[in-house]
Design a protein around this motif. Structure first.
Motif, PDB file in Angstrom:
ATOM      1  N   LEU A 125       0.413  -1.108  -0.202  1.00 41.04           N
ATOM      2  CA  LEU A 125      -0.235  -0.085   0.229  1.00 41.04           C
ATOM      3  C   LEU A 125       1.069   1.106   0.111  1.00 41.04           C
ATOM      4  O   LEU A 125       0.950   2.019  -1.061  1.00 41.04           O
ATOM      5  N   MET A 126       2.296   1.357   0.484  1.00 36.50           N
ATOM      6  CA  MET A 126       2.451   2.493   1.148  1.00 36.50           C
ATOM      7  C   MET A 126       4.044   2.001   1.713  1.00 36.50           C
ATOM      8  O   MET A 126       4.379   1.339   2.403  1.00 36.50           O
ATOM      9  N   GLU A 127       4.662   3.257   1.748  1.00 36.98           N
ATOM     10  CA  GLU A 127       6.625   3.036   2.362  1.00 36.98           C
ATOM     11  C   GLU A 127       6.477   4.116   3.266  1.00 36.98           C
ATOM     12  O   GLU A 127       5.853   5.408   2.232  1.00 36.98           O
ATOM     13  N   LEU A 128       6.474   4.105   4.353  1.00 36.08           N
ATOM     14  CA  LEU A 128       6.338   4.996   5.103  1.00 36.08           C
ATOM     15  C   LEU A 128       8.020   6.088   5.424  1.00 36.08           C
ATOM     16  O   LEU A 128       8.847   5.292   5.364  1.00 36.08           O
ATOM     17  N   HIS A 129       8.146   7.542   5.606  1.00 36.43           N
ATOM     18  CA  HIS A 129       9.155   7.603   5.632  1.00 36.43           C
ATOM     19  C   HIS A 129       9.482   8.885   6.796  1.00 36.43           C
ATOM     20  O   HIS A 129       8.413  10.054   6.763  1.00 36.43           O
ATOM     21  N   TRP A 130      10.136   8.352   8.316  1.00 40.73           N
ATOM     22  CA  TRP A 130       9.656   9.190   9.073  1.00 40.73           C
ATOM     23  C   TRP A 130      10.582  10.512   8.846  1.00 40.73           C
ATOM     24  O   TRP A 130       9.785  11.187  10.440  1.00 40.73           O
ATOM     25  N   ASN A 131      11.544  10.792   8.397  1.00 40.28           N
ATOM     26  CA  ASN A 131      12.618  11.758   8.288  1.00 40.28           C
ATOM     27  C   ASN A 131      11.607  12.804   7.323  1.00 40.28           C
ATOM     28  O   ASN A 131      12.557  13.324   7.015  1.00 40.28           O
ATOM     29  N   GLU A 132      10.460  12.656   6.677  1.00 47.37           N
ATOM     30  CA  GLU A 132      10.282  13.046   5.590  1.00 47.37           C
ATOM     31  C   GLU A 132       9.806  14.742   6.103  1.00 47.37           C
ATOM     32  O   GLU A 132      10.348  15.871   5.535  1.00 47.37           O
ATOM     33  N   ASN A 133       9.672  15.136   7.593  1.00 53.63           N
ATOM     34  CA  ASN A 133       9.590  16.079   8.220  1.00 53.63           C
ATOM     35  C   ASN A 133      11.194  16.534   8.796  1.00 53.63           C
ATOM     36  O   ASN A 133      11.310  17.551   9.872  1.00 53.63           O
ATOM     37  N   LEU A 134      11.764  16.246   8.747  1.00 56.55           N
ATOM     38  CA  LEU A 134      13.155  16.414   9.165  1.00 56.55           C
ATOM     39  C   LEU A 134      14.171  16.061   8.006  1.00 56.55           C
ATOM     40  O   LEU A 134      15.282  15.365   7.865  1.00 56.55           O
ATOM     41  N   PRO A 135      14.444  17.358   7.394  1.00 63.73           N
ATOM     42  CA  PRO A 135      15.008  16.949   6.040  1.00 63.73           C
ATOM     43  C   PRO A 135      16.371  17.034   6.252  1.00 63.73           C
ATOM     44  O   PRO A 135      17.917  16.777   5.432  1.00 63.73           O
ATOM     45  N   SER A 136      17.096  17.249   7.508  1.00 60.20           N
ATOM     46  CA  SER A 136      18.225  17.485   8.024  1.00 60.20           C
ATOM     47  C   SER A 136      18.669  16.156   8.272  1.00 60.20           C
ATOM     48  O   SER A 136      20.479  15.660   8.385  1.00 60.20           O
ATOM     49  N   ILE A 137      18.300  15.141   7.910  1.00 63.18           N
ATOM     50  CA  ILE A 137      18.754  13.447   8.248  1.00 63.18           C
ATOM     51  C   ILE A 137      18.354  12.822   6.955  1.00 63.18           C
ATOM     52  O   ILE A 137      17.349  12.734   6.691  1.00 63.18           O
ATOM     53  N   PRO A 138      19.867  12.655   6.435  1.00 67.14           N
ATOM     54  CA  PRO A 138      19.520  11.478   5.044  1.00 67.14           C
ATOM     55  C   PRO A 138      18.327  10.469   5.145  1.00 67.14           C
ATOM     56  O   PRO A 138      18.629   9.697   6.576  1.00 67.14           O
ATOM     57  N   ASP A 139      18.461   9.925   3.952  1.00 69.21           N
ATOM     58  CA  ASP A 139      17.282   8.603   4.436  1.00 69.21           C
ATOM     59  C   ASP A 139      18.509   7.606   4.458  1.00 69.21           C
ATOM     60  O   ASP A 139      18.349   6.236   5.267  1.00 69.21           O
ATOM     61  N   LYS A 140      19.097   7.276   4.057  1.00 68.60           N
ATOM     62  CA  LYS A 140      20.228   6.098   4.563  1.00 68.60           C
ATOM     63  C   LYS A 140      20.962   5.617   5.468  1.00 68.60           C
ATOM     64  O   LYS A 140      22.023   5.485   6.066  1.00 68.60           O
ATOM     65  N   MET A 141      20.901   6.808   6.765  1.00 67.51           N
ATOM     66  CA  MET A 141      21.910   7.355   7.738  1.00 67.51           C
ATOM     67  C   MET A 141      20.611   6.388   8.691  1.00 67.51           C
ATOM     68  O   MET A 141      21.507   6.423   9.892  1.00 67.51           O
ATOM     69  N   TYR A 142      19.024   6.473   9.303  1.00 70.24           N
ATOM     70  CA  TYR A 142      18.729   5.113   9.923  1.00 70.24           C
ATOM     71  C   TYR A 142      18.177   4.232   9.049  1.00 70.24           C
ATOM     72  O   TYR A 142      17.840   4.061   8.742  1.00 70.24           O
ATOM     73  N   ARG A 143      17.869   2.910  10.065  1.00 69.11           N
ATOM     74  CA  ARG A 143      16.745   2.192   9.923  1.00 69.11           C
ATOM     75  C   ARG A 143      15.874   1.506  10.323  1.00 69.11           C
ATOM     76  O   ARG A 143      16.163   2.220  11.869  1.00 69.11           O
ATOM     77  N   TYR A 144      15.210   1.600   9.977  1.00 68.83           N
ATOM     78  CA  TYR A 144      14.303   0.934  11.333  1.00 68.83           C
ATOM     79  C   TYR A 144      14.611  -0.147  12.066  1.00 68.83           C
ATOM     80  O   TYR A 144      15.173  -1.430  11.728  1.00 68.83           O
ATOM     81  N   ARG A 145      13.615  -0.427  12.957  1.00 67.76           N
ATOM     82  CA  ARG A 145      14.435  -1.371  14.266  1.00 67.76           C
ATOM     83  C   ARG A 145      13.198  -1.987  14.449  1.00 67.76           C
ATOM     84  O   ARG A 145      13.056  -3.495  14.634  1.00 67.76           O
ATOM     85  N   ALA A 146      11.819  -1.719  15.343  1.00 62.58           N
ATOM     86  CA  ALA A 146      10.868  -2.053  15.759  1.00 62.58           C
ATOM     87  C   ALA A 146      10.058  -1.369  14.890  1.00 62.58           C
ATOM     88  O   ALA A 146       9.813  -0.584  14.667  1.00 62.58           O
ATOM     89  N   CYS A 147       8.157  -1.997  15.548  1.00 61.54           N
ATOM     90  CA  CYS A 147       7.441  -1.825  14.432  1.00 61.54           C
ATOM     91  C   CYS A 147       5.784  -1.970  15.668  1.00 61.54           C
ATOM     92  O   CYS A 147       6.499  -3.448  15.732  1.00 61.54           O
ATOM     93  N   ARG A 148       4.929  -1.370  16.431  1.00 57.53           N
ATOM     94  CA  ARG A 148       4.101  -1.869  17.356  1.00 57.53           C
ATOM     95  C   ARG A 148       2.870  -1.172  16.647  1.00 57.53           C
ATOM     96  O   ARG A 148       3.012   0.359  17.278  1.00 57.53           O
ATOM     97  N   PHE A 149       1.592  -1.820  17.012  1.00 55.43           N
ATOM     98  CA  PHE A 149       0.276  -0.743  16.839  1.00 55.43           C
ATOM     99  C   PHE A 149       0.312  -0.914  18.503  1.00 55.43           C
ATOM    100  O   PHE A 149       0.118  -1.955  18.981  1.00 55.43           O
ATOM    101  N   GLY A 150      -0.379   0.774  18.736  1.00 57.77           N
ATOM    102  CA  GLY A 150      -1.406   0.449  20.023  1.00 57.77           C
ATOM    103  C   GLY A 150      -3.146   1.170  20.169  1.00 57.77           C
ATOM    104  O   GLY A 150      -2.962   2.123  19.065  1.00 57.77           O
ATOM    105  N   LYS A 151      -3.407   0.782  21.340  1.00 54.56           N
ATOM    106  CA  LYS A 151      -4.781   2.155  21.186  1.00 54.56           C
ATOM    107  C   LYS A 151      -4.409   3.027  21.275  1.00 54.56           C
ATOM    108  O   LYS A 151      -3.476   3.605  21.925  1.00 54.56           O
ATOM    109  N   VAL A 152      -5.146   3.471  21.062  1.00 47.82           N
ATOM    110  CA  VAL A 152      -5.383   5.107  21.291  1.00 47.82           C
ATOM    111  C   VAL A 152      -6.605   5.529  22.642  1.00 47.82           C
ATOM    112  O   VAL A 152      -7.645   5.058  22.958  1.00 47.82           O
ATOM    113  N   PRO A 153      -6.149   5.537  24.433  1.00 42.90           N
ATOM    114  CA  PRO A 153      -6.696   5.643  24.663  1.00 42.90           C
ATOM    115  C   PRO A 153      -7.898   6.611  25.342  1.00 42.90           C
ATOM    116  O   PRO A 153      -7.732   7.545  24.707  1.00 42.90           O
TER     117      PRO A 153
END
Length: 422
Positions: A233-261
């Motif tokens: 469906l899509m690829e997520l880009h966590w740093n799209e609002n942080l232009p100072s951080i290049p794409d290949k500087m970080y990688r994803y380590r974990a993901c979890r869904f959670g309820k909203v209280p």
């Protein structure tokens, strides 16, 4: 709250621990690990721990040890009384049952009857051991019965390792990911393979499933992908609002869904980003909160310079747990991503898994007068308990009353000190 202090050991196993889960109905801790296939003498097992309140403090004792032979359990998922245990390239589906006193007594009678059918010499030696058991030696009758339901291959790489496993919210499907980069979806409990597709170019680090049948996977190829069935469906880009951080500087380590209280239909996705390369002055890791329905980034916060190794979300959705490769454990408030609790080097080495106490009545009773409770396990063979006391809150009317009284007192003091001022 980042002070370093000695943290007590809750339970110590005779082997490295890699995974921990909590049975919400029975209040059992299920933790597993081992030394793998190497002939070092370190066993491989799944331990079932009984939780009890003793003198107002939580205590854990070994209820049963299930031997997994030469296979170390590296990851687990829990659905009712069924464990999906990742061992090497396979996922073993185990059903467990806690035996009652009557069932244990029946097992002892059956074992005694089988013993009496042996030769007279064996019968004599058996009688001695039974008498010894009555006089106080350890009772070897298991407290938990284990049944192997299925074994399925979940990785086809040369490294033969399942790296991630989870059930979907209604426990009708099981998701697995391995070193080969394939995401596999299995019908549960029949374990018929439904989907088998290449999700990442390299190892899958973590997977998560939402109530809307969407799946999220993160891999070592810098990608975080949202899937519906086997369609991207899509690829997520966590740093799209942080232009100072290049794409290949970080990688994803974990993901979890959670309820909203307090929001029944709302959902959040949480991801952890870690530096791709280790440097002398390590850059911070980042924690990102996403809208779990539209997958838009909501908040991104740095979460320290220690490299994050695992992530957990509480059942209520209020808290996030983070473990690090240096053994530290932290608890964050999910709403603001602010740190609430932190113990530096709670473990001597990498934290491998975390589990919050579920929101069941049994677990709330065991948790006692604490806002949340978190278990952490690590390669140092230790399981540790982290408790966050209830934060004292005051009603709004009381705060307004105190403010009014304070204003009156200030005016009174000014009038007494400077009578001509007012």
């Amino acid at each position: 709250m980042g002070r370093r202090r000695r943290h007590p050991v809750f339970y110590c196993a005779p082997f490295p621990l890699y995974s921990v889960r909590i049975d919400p109905i029975r209040g059992l801790i299920i933790t597993a690990g081992g030394g793998g296939a190497s002939k070092t003498g370190i066993k491989n097992a799944v331990h079932f721990l009984q939780l009890e309140q003793i003198s107002g403090r939580l205590s854990a004792s070994l209820l049963h040890s299930h031997d997994t032979e030469s296979r170390a359990t590296m990851n687990m998922a829990l659905a009712g009384d069924v464990i999906a245990a990742g061992q090497d390239s396979n996922c073993h589906i185990l059903r467990y049952r806690v035996l009652s006193q009557e069932e244990r007594a029946d097992m002892k009678k059956q074992e005694k009857a089988e013993t009496n059918d042996r030769t007279s010499r064996n019968r004599k030696s058996s009688r001695v051991s039974i008498d010894g058991g009555i006089r106080g030696t350890k009772d070897e009758t298991p407290e938990v019965s284990i049944e192997l339901l299925h074994t399925v291959q979940t990785d086809t790489s040369a490294d033969t390792l399942q790296k991630a496993v989870c059930f979907n919210p209604d426990c009708t499907k099981l998701l697995t990911g391995g070193v080969d980069g394939y995401l596999r979806v299995w019908e549960f409990p029949g374990m018929k393979k439904l989907l088998d597709f290449k999700a990442h170019n390299g190892e899958i680090e973590d997977i998560a499933s939402s109530p809307g049948n969407k799946m999220v996977s993160v891999g070592q190829d810098f990608r975080c992908c949202v899937w519906e069935a086997d369609q991207l469906l899509m690829e997520l880009h966590w740093n799209e609002n942080l232009p100072s951080i290049p794409d290949k500087m970080y990688r994803y380590r974990a993901c979890r869904f959670g309820k909203v209280p307090d929001q029944q239909d709302a959902l959040c996705l949480y991801t952890v980003q870690i530096p791709y390369k280790r440097e002398r002055r390590p850059p911070p890791c980042y924690l990102t909160k996403w809208d779990g329905l539209r997958f838009l980034p909501l908040v991104t916060q740095p979460c320290g310079n220690e490299v994050i190794s695992c992530l957990a979300v509480s059942d209520c959705g209020k808290f996030l747990g983070l473990g690090t490769v240096t053994g530290s454990v932290a608890i964050y408030i999910s709403f603001s991503l602010q740190r609430l609790y932190y113990v530096e080097e709670a473990h001597g080495i990498v934290v491998t898994d975390l589990a919050f106490f579920p929101g069941s009545r049994r677990c709330r009773d065991l948790q006692g007068d604490h806002e949340t409770a978190l278990l952490s396990v690590a390669v140092d063979s230790r399981c540790k308990l982290h408790l966050v006391p209830n934060r004292r809150t005051f009603p709004v009317w009381l705060l307004l009353l105190l403010c009014f009284i304070s204003v009156v007192l200030v005016v009174f003091l000014l009038q007494e000190t400077f009578p001509d001022l007012l």
